[in-house]
Scaffold this active site. Structure first.
Site, PDB file in Angstrom:
ATOM      1  CE  LYS A 226      -4.360  -1.777   1.388  1.00 11.38           C
ATOM      2  NZ  LYS A 226      -5.505  -1.900   2.579  1.00 11.38           N
ATOM      3  NE  ARG A 260      -7.317  -8.421   1.315  1.00 15.41           N
ATOM      4  CZ  ARG A 260      -6.975  -7.597   0.150  1.00 15.41           C
ATOM      5  NH1 ARG A 260      -5.832  -6.741   0.403  1.00 15.41           N
ATOM      6  NH2 ARG A 260      -7.439  -7.565  -0.867  1.00 15.41           N
TER       7      ARG A 260
HETATM    8  C1  7PM Z   1      -5.977  -0.879  -5.287  1.00 13.19           C
HETATM    9  C2  7PM Z   1      -5.645  -0.286  -4.003  1.00 13.19           C
HETATM   10  C3  7PM Z   1      -6.457  -2.330  -5.372  1.00 13.19           C
HETATM   11  C4  7PM Z   1      -5.902  -0.943  -2.749  1.00 13.19           C
HETATM   12  C5  7PM Z   1      -6.522  -2.918  -4.379  1.00 13.19           C
HETATM   13  C6  7PM Z   1      -6.398  -2.430  -2.885  1.00 13.19           C
HETATM   14  C7  7PM Z   1      -8.126  -4.400   2.037  1.00 13.19           C
HETATM   15  C8  7PM Z   1      -9.148  -5.341   1.642  1.00 13.19           C
HETATM   16  C9  7PM Z   1      -8.223  -4.216  -0.177  1.00 13.19           C
HETATM   17  C10 7PM Z   1      -7.854  -4.311   3.532  1.00 13.19           C
HETATM   18  C11 7PM Z   1      -9.738  -6.159   3.950  1.00 13.19           C
HETATM   19  C12 7PM Z   1      -5.512  -4.112  -1.516  1.00 13.19           C
HETATM   20  C13 7PM Z   1      -6.725  -3.060  -1.689  1.00 13.19           C
HETATM   21  N1  7PM Z   1      -7.645  -3.936   1.036  1.00 13.19           N
HETATM   22  N2  7PM Z   1      -9.965  -6.255   2.681  1.00 13.19           N
HETATM   23  N3  7PM Z   1      -9.193  -5.123   0.443  1.00 13.19           N
HETATM   24  N4  7PM Z   1      -8.531  -5.073   4.324  1.00 13.19           N
HETATM   25  N5  7PM Z   1     -10.176  -6.702   4.962  1.00 13.19           N
HETATM   26  O1  7PM Z   1      -4.231  -3.718  -1.242  1.00 13.19           O
HETATM   27  O2  7PM Z   1      -6.922  -3.464   4.039  1.00 13.19           O
HETATM   28  O3  7PM Z   1      -5.563  -5.282  -2.032  1.00 13.19           O
HETATM   29  S1  7PM Z   1      -8.144  -3.740  -1.665  1.00 13.19           S
END
Ligand code: 7PM
Length: 281
Positions: A226, A260
């Site tokens: 991130k 995650r």
């Molecule tokens: C672009 C930016 C694509 C951010 C995808 C993301 C989380 C999640 C995501 C989290 C939970 C990623 C994110 N982030 N579910 N879904 N917690 N529970 O980094 O931090 O995959 S999407």
């Protein structure tokens, strides 16, 4: 403590790894490589899933709705078309807990019928119909804090006290779940790093993890690749592994239950070392 995830139990006495399988075309980490002819190709998804399992994933998280800042919403049909064939392919062949990253009642119901073991909702079951749909599945749910919606969430997020507000929000959602018939014992909490937060908010939330863990429900975090890492290190998406591992180490030491990540093998190693020092499990 064992969390019952459909047919499988997840032992939370030591920190666990959730591997991300992003089924959106704009995936910032998978680069669309799982796609063929305008949709995720089940054989490629299966290969990725097998690899993550071999690398030590305890849970695989499938997501068909992009929550990227500024992303456009997808239709229910499109989300189903992305997630369900992938889920069915994995459920038919692999012995793993599959989590589905969705806010959509139809997807929640269909995913549970197709063998999902966990529901992961960045909107904490606030969409109309989502709470009832989740309750009917009997599956555990990860409740995540987000300020606003993906389209606008990174536009000047403001908090009085980010840790207090995130905690109050999550506790309100826990109450709403209990009222709807989802017992606390089926809930995980996630502060939602990067979802309507500045870098400083993310750092404050990270420092506040012990208080969140102290609420007594298992805490899940997603920081893998991130921008909070990119901002501190000045690294682009593909160069953020060490930063993510540092955060996974700190989180596990603070008692976080599930991390995650896109980088399953390295995260698995980090968590195993922390667990050994802590004498978890
Ligand atoms: C672009 C930016 C694509 C951010 C995808 C993301 C989380 C999640 C995501 C989290 C939970 C990623 C994110 N982030 N579910 N879904 N917690 N529970 O980094 O931090 O995959 S999407």
């Amino acid at each position: 403590m064992i969390l019952q995830c459909g047919a499988r139990g997840l032992d939370l006495s030591a920190p666990r790894v959730m591997g991300v399988i992003n089924l959106t075309p704009d995936s910032f980490s998978d680069g669309g490589s799982l796609w063929r002819d305008g949709r995720p190709a089940a054989d490629r998804v299966l290969q990725r899933a097998e690899r993550m399992l071999a690398d030590g994933a305890d849970i695989l998280d499938l997501g068909g709705e992009s929550t990227r800042p500024g992303a456009a919403p997808v239709s229910v049909q499109e989300e189903c078309d992305r997630v369900l064939p992938a889920l069915e392919a994995i459920a038919a062949r692999l012995d793993v807990i599959v989590s589905v990253d969705t806010s959509t009642p139809e997807v929640i119901r269909a995913a549970a019928a197709a063998g999902a073991g966990l529901l992961n909702d960045v909107r904490s079951l606030a969409r109309p119909g989502a709470m009832a749909a989740a309750a009917a599945t009997g599956l555990p749910v990860c409740l995540m804090h987000m300020l606003g919606e993906p389209a606008t969430m990174q536009k000047e997020p403001v908090y009085r006290d980010v840790c207090a507000e995130v905690r109050e929000f999550l506790l309100e959602r826990v109450s709403a779940c209990e009222s709807a018939g989802i017992p606390r014992g089926l809930l995980l909490l996630d502060p939602g790093f990067g979802f309507g937060k500045t870098l400083e908010h993310n750092l404050q939330l990270f420092r506040g993890l012990p208080a969140l863990v102290g609420l007594g429900l298992p805490v899940l975090i997603g920081v893998s690749r991130k921008s909070m890492i990119g901002r501190i290190l000045g690294r682009d998406t593909r160069q953020r592994l060490a930063g993510g591992l540092a955060l996974a180490t700190l989180a596990a030491q603070q008692g976080v239950a599930v991390v995650r990540t896109h980088d399953v093998r390295a995260t698995r190693d980090v968590l195993a070392m922390v667990a050994a020092v802590r004498k978890d499990g």
